[in-house]
Enzyme design. Structure first.
Site, PDB file in Angstrom:
ATOM      1  N   HIS A  33      -1.943 -11.717  -9.489  1.00  8.30           N
ATOM      2  CA  HIS A  33      -1.266 -10.622  -8.807  1.00  8.30           C
ATOM      3  C   HIS A  33      -1.205 -10.859  -7.304  1.00  8.30           C
ATOM      4  O   HIS A  33      -0.219 -10.510  -6.653  1.00  8.30           O
ATOM      5  CB  HIS A  33      -1.990  -9.312  -9.112  1.00  8.30           C
ATOM      6  CG  HIS A  33      -1.280  -8.099  -8.620  1.00  8.30           C
ATOM      7  ND1 HIS A  33      -0.151  -7.595  -9.229  1.00  8.30           N
ATOM      8  CD2 HIS A  33      -1.527  -7.277  -7.567  1.00  8.30           C
ATOM      9  CE1 HIS A  33       0.256  -6.521  -8.583  1.00  8.30           C
ATOM     10  NE2 HIS A  33      -0.554  -6.314  -7.571  1.00  8.30           N
ATOM     11  N   HIS A  79       4.082  -1.676 -11.146  1.00 11.39           N
ATOM     12  CA  HIS A  79       2.807  -1.035 -11.481  1.00 11.39           C
ATOM     13  C   HIS A  79       2.762  -0.876 -12.995  1.00 11.39           C
ATOM     14  O   HIS A  79       2.678   0.219 -13.531  1.00 11.39           O
ATOM     15  CB  HIS A  79       2.660   0.312 -10.762  1.00 11.39           C
ATOM     16  CG  HIS A  79       1.374   0.427 -10.017  1.00 11.39           C
ATOM     17  ND1 HIS A  79       0.654   1.585  -9.934  1.00 11.39           N
ATOM     18  CD2 HIS A  79       0.645  -0.495  -9.337  1.00 11.39           C
ATOM     19  CE1 HIS A  79      -0.447   1.390  -9.214  1.00 11.39           C
ATOM     20  NE2 HIS A  79      -0.466   0.121  -8.843  1.00 11.39           N
TER      21      HIS A  79
END
Length: 690
Positions: A33, A79
């Protein structure tokens, strides 16, 4: 946890074991990430420069010139994992995070877009996720006063255990006065302001870099942050006021990896010393790992000269925001954290930030079946099934939960693109992609995703300025997934070059798969595009208008909506020829068309339902191909005079007016009444409201 290989590499480089804080920093900052370790080489192939690009990828958001006096700040984030575990808070904090990326550039946010991807809407779990994701986005955006002006919603079984929540934010800033996220000089101070730090969101970056399992909802809930939009609104105003002083040297929001991520990345050009004890806390008894890695929302970190700390503190206090001077920039290239009088972290900053070893993953093309089987049933039944598919159905149940008119810039939101008045022109926004087609032919149809967004802009007379993207894929450790990702990035980049639309930023979200459902998502390189054009509203055809199909139709039913509802298969669309875009754009701007829409999902049938739901139409050739093929590079155009079609490759197919759609296709006649069209297009509303 760090992999054994990473841990051995780090300890071998340092010549010692890691402290708890150091291990937590590496676990998060070396996660996929934060580090893009699997995709860094692919991202370097994208075109990132252009005449209007002031600041490209690498910061919290990109800066793109809109006019001599105004620039856009634009970014895109995902998200995904948090929105499965806790859909309301996951989606809300996704909005909050991308908004902070934009305000950290000294830019005021003015618009949001939300491409969303869910499993089958027939499943109760999908309806639950959709309801709470939309509520989270709507509540947060509405409370902070930033309109959601555009979106996309795709439903496919591959997202059943792993929905995707992508968000684009656009802001405006003086092109000579934007902020950046890199510190400027040793000796300056680091000031943290905004919400107090709690234990929420711990491990969020590493959590976002693994697949979801059956136990995710219970075990991973502490990794999901909880947002407070009212504090975010105060944070926007405080950050804008601080930026106006001209004394903020750099700024970064606290997102993935919390304070450790923001401060180390911000100070990576020099070094930093952080005193964790100074951080203002919401909870007592927090240890150094919790303070440094918590992902509590609504927090910003700025660099200022020592003599300006008090001024920034006074501005924060004016907005009832807590603040702390938590460290300083140092000349030595190290990242040092002190806590309770001890040094708990002392690392070479270039090892922590950007020091991940090169990652070469195996790749292999997947076997794809493009066999076509004629779908069963008559053409009318197929038409109603396509119009009822939730990808095509009206999204009014979603959009009515968003405040589109706050900030009073919104001109038009209908169908192809959002139009916002900005200075004396229009900012035009579009987003999305077609994962079913990309799964069949990733290079061609990632390119078509870029083309499709540019076509949406062309339908309101706008030209692309820039692209952002969110590369959503399953585990890159699967050779087929990595191959799809590589081909998609190459296709995306090549079409961006062709259109002169640089890719100025984005996000990579991997490991989107579910053990619980045994699914991995289809390749989803979601696109956000911003353009500029005349201020105008999208319009439907009027009674008496001539309807013409511009462009050539091919037999492209693979990955289509018809394929989704019947399983007919077939070939995916070939790469679109973009040569028609400037012709369409120029004629729209010159008011030569009464209305225009490009052909994409649902083919000509859906274009007719959008542009001319009351019309008499005659088509040649196979009715299924004529109505449902999703060949790109085509437009449905309404004109008053056929002379306005001169110079365009076109065929007149009918006239607008009358009641319902009356279609003669080959030997078949299909009549769709207004009531049948309306009922089919209301499928989402009927499922979600009742």
């Amino acid at each position: 946890m760090l992999s054994a290989e990473d841990l051995a590499f780090i300890t071998g480089t340092l010549g010692r074991d890691l402290t708890d804080v150091e291990a937590a920093c590496f676990e998060n900052l070396w996660s996929e990430h934060c580090s893009y370790r699997s995709t860094r080489s692919l991202l370097k192939t994208l075109p990132t420069e252009g005449e209007n690009v002031i600041l490209g990828p690498g910061d919290d958001a990109a800066i793109v010139r809109y006019s001599d006096s105004l620039a856009l700040a634009i970014g895109m984030e995902s998200h995904n994992h948090p929105s499965y575990v806790d859909p309301y808070d996951g989606a809300a904090t996704g909005v909050g995070g991308i908004v902070r990326d934009v305000i950290s550039m000294g830019s005021r946010p003015i618009a949001l877009m939300d491409p969303l991807y869910f499993g089958s809407l027939a499943a109760e779990k999908t309806r639950y996720l959709l309801e709470h994701v939309v509520a989270g986005i709507g509540d947060y955006g509405n409370c902070i006063g930033v309109p959601v002006v555009r979106g996309e919603t795709v439903f496919d079984p591959s997202y059943q255990g792993n929905p995707l929540v992508n968000v684009v934010c656009v802001g405006v800033v003086d092109p000579e006065r934007f902020l950046t996220a890199r510190v400027k000089a040793p000796g300056t101070r680091l000031v943290l302001f905004g919400s107090s730090t709690g234990r929420d969101g711990l491990g969020g970056a590493s959590f976002a870099s693994r697949d979801l399992s059956e136990e995710s909802e219970a075990e991973d809930r502490p990794s999901v942050q909880v947002g407070d939009p009212f504090t975010e609104k105060l944070l926007i105003e405080a950050t804008m006021e601080m930026a106006e002083t001209g004394k903020v040297l750099s700024c970064r929001d606290l997102g993935a990896a919390g304070l450790a991520g923001a401060s180390s990345e911000m100070a990576s050009t020099f070094g930093a010393r952080i005193v964790a004890d100074r951080v203002h806390l919401r909870e007592t008894g927090m240890n150094a790992v919790e303070i440094m890695l918590a992902e509590s929302q609504e927090r910003m970190l700025i660099e200022v000269a020592a003599e300006d700390v008090a001024l920034m503190g006074a501005i924060a206090a004016k907005y009832d925001l807590g603040w702390s001077e938590i460290g300083e920039v140092i000349a030595e290239p190290r990242y040092i954290v002190e806590f309770a009088g001890e040094t708990v972290c002392d690392l070479p900053i270039d090892l922590l930030v950007g020091g991940t070893p090169r990652c070469a993953l195996p790749k292999a093309p997947r076997t794809v079946d493009t066999t076509y089987t004629p779908p069963p049933g008559d053409t009318k039944a197929l038409a109603l099934a396509v119009l009822s598919h939730p990808d095509i159905a009206s999204k009014v149940w979603i959009t009515e939960q968003y405040d589109h008119d706050v900030q009073v810039r919104t001109v038009s939101l209908s169908h192809d693109a959002a139009v916002l008045r900005l200075e004396d022109a229009a900012l035009v926004l579009s987003c999305g992609c077609n994962p079913r087609q990309i799964a069949l032919a990733p290079y061609a149809n990632a390119a078509n995703a870029v083309y499709e967004n540019a076509a949406n802009l062309a339908c309101v007379g706008a030209e692309p300025l820039c692209i952002v993207n969110c590369l959503n894929f399953a585990s890159p450790l699967h050779p087929e997934v990595f191959h799809d990702m590589e081909q998609a990035v190459l296709g995306l980049g090549d079409m961006a070059r062709t259109l002169g639309a640089p890719v100025v930023g984005g996000n990579v979200s991997l490991y989107n798969e579910s053990d619980e459902y045994g699914t991995e998502i289809k390749p989803t390189p979601s696109i956000g595009m911003a353009g500029k054009g005349p201020v105008r509203c999208w319009t439907k055809a009027a009674a008496g208008d001539i309807l013409a199909l511009v462009g050539e139709t091919g037999e492209h039913l693979g990955g289509s909506v018809l394929d989704a509802v019947t399983g007919c298969g077939g070939a995916a669309p070939a790469i679109a020829d973009p040569s028609l875009l400037p012709l369409i754009r120029e004629r729209v701007a010159a008011d030569r068309f009464s209305g225009v829409t490009d052909l994409s999902k649902g083919g000509l049938l859906v274009a007719l339902a959008k542009l001319a739901p009351n019309a008499e139409v005659r088509l040649s050739g196979d009715p299924v191909t004529a109505l449902f093929s999703e060949t790109y590079g085509r437009f449905l155009v309404a004109v008053k005079n056929e002379a306005d079609l001169a110079g365009l490759p076109h065929a007149v197919i009918g006239t607008a007016g009358g009641e319902g759609l009356r279609i003669a296709a080959g030997d078949e006649k299909v009549v769709l009444s207004p009531e049948e069209i309306e009922f089919s297009l209301s499928s989402i509303t009927r499922l979600m409201r009742y």
